[in-house]
Scaffold this active site. Structure first.
Site, PDB file in Angstrom:
ATOM      1  CB  THR A 103     -12.928  -8.259  -4.258  1.00 49.77           C
ATOM      2  OG1 THR A 103     -12.646  -7.922  -3.340  1.00 49.77           O
ATOM      3  CG2 THR A 103     -12.300  -9.520  -4.985  1.00 49.77           C
TER       4      THR A 103
ATOM      5  CG  ASN B 108      -7.943  -2.085  -4.782  1.00 49.96           C
ATOM      6  OD1 ASN B 108      -7.090  -3.411  -4.845  1.00 49.96           O
ATOM      7  ND2 ASN B 108      -8.222  -1.387  -3.819  1.00 49.96           N
TER       8      ASN B 108
ATOM      9  CG  ASP C 157      -2.515   1.283   1.171  1.00 52.76           C
ATOM     10  OD1 ASP C 157      -2.632   1.132  -0.147  1.00 52.76           O
ATOM     11  OD2 ASP C 157      -2.236   1.440   1.867  1.00 52.76           O
TER      12      ASP C 157
ATOM     13  CD1 TRP D  84       7.441   6.830  -2.931  1.00 57.79           C
ATOM     14  CD2 TRP D  84       7.143   6.496  -4.977  1.00 57.79           C
ATOM     15  NE1 TRP D  84       8.004   6.620  -3.455  1.00 57.79           N
ATOM     16  CE2 TRP D  84       7.898   6.798  -4.890  1.00 57.79           C
ATOM     17  CE3 TRP D  84       5.851   7.087  -6.154  1.00 57.79           C
ATOM     18  CZ2 TRP D  84       9.064   7.005  -5.771  1.00 57.79           C
ATOM     19  CZ3 TRP D  84       7.089   7.638  -7.047  1.00 57.79           C
ATOM     20  CH2 TRP D  84       8.848   7.279  -6.846  1.00 57.79           C
TER      21      TRP D  84
HETATM   22  C1  IPE Z   1      -5.142  -3.250   0.176  1.00 55.73           C
HETATM   23  O1  IPE Z   1      -5.276  -1.665   0.311  1.00 55.73           O
HETATM   24  C2  IPE Z   1      -5.091  -3.655  -1.483  1.00 55.73           C
HETATM   25  C3  IPE Z   1      -3.936  -4.147  -1.801  1.00 55.73           C
HETATM   26  C4  IPE Z   1      -3.065  -3.455  -1.388  1.00 55.73           C
HETATM   27  C5  IPE Z   1      -4.168  -4.051  -3.201  1.00 55.73           C
HETATM   28  P1  IPE Z   1      -6.275  -0.559  -0.449  1.00 55.73           P
HETATM   29  O2  IPE Z   1      -5.543   0.976  -0.537  1.00 55.73           O
HETATM   30  O3  IPE Z   1      -7.489  -1.575  -1.602  1.00 55.73           O
HETATM   31  O4  IPE Z   1      -6.811  -0.595   1.199  1.00 55.73           O
HETATM   32  P2  IPE Z   1      -8.159   1.172   1.910  1.00 55.73           P
HETATM   33  O5  IPE Z   1      -9.030   1.056   0.754  1.00 55.73           O
HETATM   34  O6  IPE Z   1      -6.936   1.679   2.488  1.00 55.73           O
HETATM   35  O7  IPE Z   1      -8.018  -0.181   3.311  1.00 55.73           O
HETATM   36  C1  IPE Z   2      -1.578   0.540  -3.024  1.00 56.02           C
HETATM   37  O1  IPE Z   2      -1.210   1.455  -3.489  1.00 56.02           O
HETATM   38  C2  IPE Z   2      -2.225  -0.225  -4.625  1.00 56.02           C
HETATM   39  C3  IPE Z   2      -3.306  -0.856  -4.874  1.00 56.02           C
HETATM   40  C4  IPE Z   2      -4.389  -0.520  -4.059  1.00 56.02           C
HETATM   41  C5  IPE Z   2      -3.432  -2.112  -6.197  1.00 56.02           C
HETATM   42  P1  IPE Z   2      -2.899   2.553  -3.418  1.00 56.02           P
HETATM   43  O2  IPE Z   2      -3.242   3.158  -4.445  1.00 56.02           O
HETATM   44  O3  IPE Z   2      -4.183   2.180  -2.439  1.00 56.02           O
HETATM   45  O4  IPE Z   2      -1.546   3.751  -2.178  1.00 56.02           O
HETATM   46  P2  IPE Z   2      -2.678   4.497  -1.699  1.00 56.02           P
HETATM   47  O5  IPE Z   2      -2.501   4.070  -0.437  1.00 56.02           O
HETATM   48  O6  IPE Z   2      -3.983   5.831  -2.392  1.00 56.02           O
HETATM   49  O7  IPE Z   2      -1.423   5.588  -1.139  1.00 56.02           O
HETATM   50 MG    MG Z   3      -3.917   2.258  -0.487  1.00 53.61          MG
END
Ligand code: IPE
Ligand code: IPE
Ligand code: MG
Length: 231
Positions: A64, A66, A18, A23
């Site tokens: 699921t 995302n 995450d 970043w």
């Molecule tokens: C969890 O991260 C899923 C992955 C890293 C693939 P998210 O960014 O989707 O989680 P939430 O929404 O902050 O809980």
């Molecule tokens: C995790 O990084 C990757 C996926 C969930 C696919 P994020 O895209 O959730 O990154 P943040 O949490 O928005 O910084």
């Molecule tokens: Mg995230």
């Protein structure tokens, strides 16, 4: 050789990758760029753990949930996933790691599903495993397992039945679950398998994770006292 705490290498480390979006924002770049840097980091960390002797690594690549994100971002992540699979197929001889995809793959087009199966087959004889969680949800995984068992005619479902029927089957449960990006939750990751996993949360955003920090996390793991309900 008996396994002491000092020479025990965790058998399974799972990463919630995450922080790619934040970043990117920090670097004044679009979120998609964060995902492409994150995809490179995933290759580096997975190989590092395998080289260190960690037999199983799982990474959470796409949940699921995302799909709720803007289409442009979802498309970019899926493009990176396709790139990774093509690369894994092309370079399969270069690695000693078996690739396994966990998650519900029915949503992907037939070509991609076939390619996923091919990569799994090509690498199936290897001892170390890299599980890539894509379109993965822990609750969905348990429901899928139960439905598989019902379809097999099972009447009394046991914990062992579910353990054997989840996507990752024979892979042992994670010793460590590491979440980067500072959030203190599992976000539907490995709900069945996390029962006695040691949890680690770091503020480091996934693209900034270093192999030194992975070593530090493993050092911290050695200091934990795993009691499994005992004393
Ligand atoms: C969890 O991260 C899923 C992955 C890293 C693939 P998210 O960014 O989707 O989680 P939430 O929404 O902050 O809980
Ligand atoms: C995790 O990084 C990757 C996926 C969930 C696919 P994020 O895209 O959730 O990154 P943040 O949490 O928005 O910084
Ligand atoms: Mg995230």
């Amino acid at each position: 050789m008996s396994e002491t705490k000092e020479n025990y290498i965790p058998k399974h480390i799972a990463f919630i990758m995450d922080g790619n979006g934040r970043w990117a924002k920090k670097h004044l770049m679009p979120r998609e760029y964060g995902h492409s840097v994150g995809a490179k980091k995933f290759r580096e960390i997975a190989q590092y753990c395998a080289d260190k002797g960690v037999e199983n690594v799982t990474v959470y690549a796409f949940s699921t949930e995302n799909w709720k994100r803007p289409q442009k971002e979802v498309d970019a992540i899926m493009r990176l996933f396709r790139e990774y699979i093509s690369e894994a197929e092309r370079d399969f001889g270069k690695s000693d790691v078996r690739i396994l995809f966990i998650g519900n793959r029915n949503v992907f087009d037939e070509d991609l599903q076939n390619e996923m199966s091919r990569v799994e087959k090509l690498t199936s004889d290897r001892k170390k495993t890299l599980c890539i969680a894509i379109n993965y949800g822990g609750r969905g995984e348990i429901v899928d397992a139960v439905n598989t068992l019902i379809a097999l005619g099972k009447k009394n479902i046991t914990e062992d039945d579910i353990t054997r029927s989840i996507y990752s089957g024979a892979v042992p449960p994670p010793d460590m679950i590491v979440r980067t990006g500072g959030e203190l939750r599992l976000s539907n990751f490995l709900l069945w398998q996390s029962d006695y996993a040691e949890l680690f949360f770091t503020e480091t955003l996934w693209p900034d994770l270093t192999t030194d920090e992975v070593d530090c996390l493993i050092e911290t793991f050695y200091q934990r006292n795993r009691r499994y309900g005992g004393i």
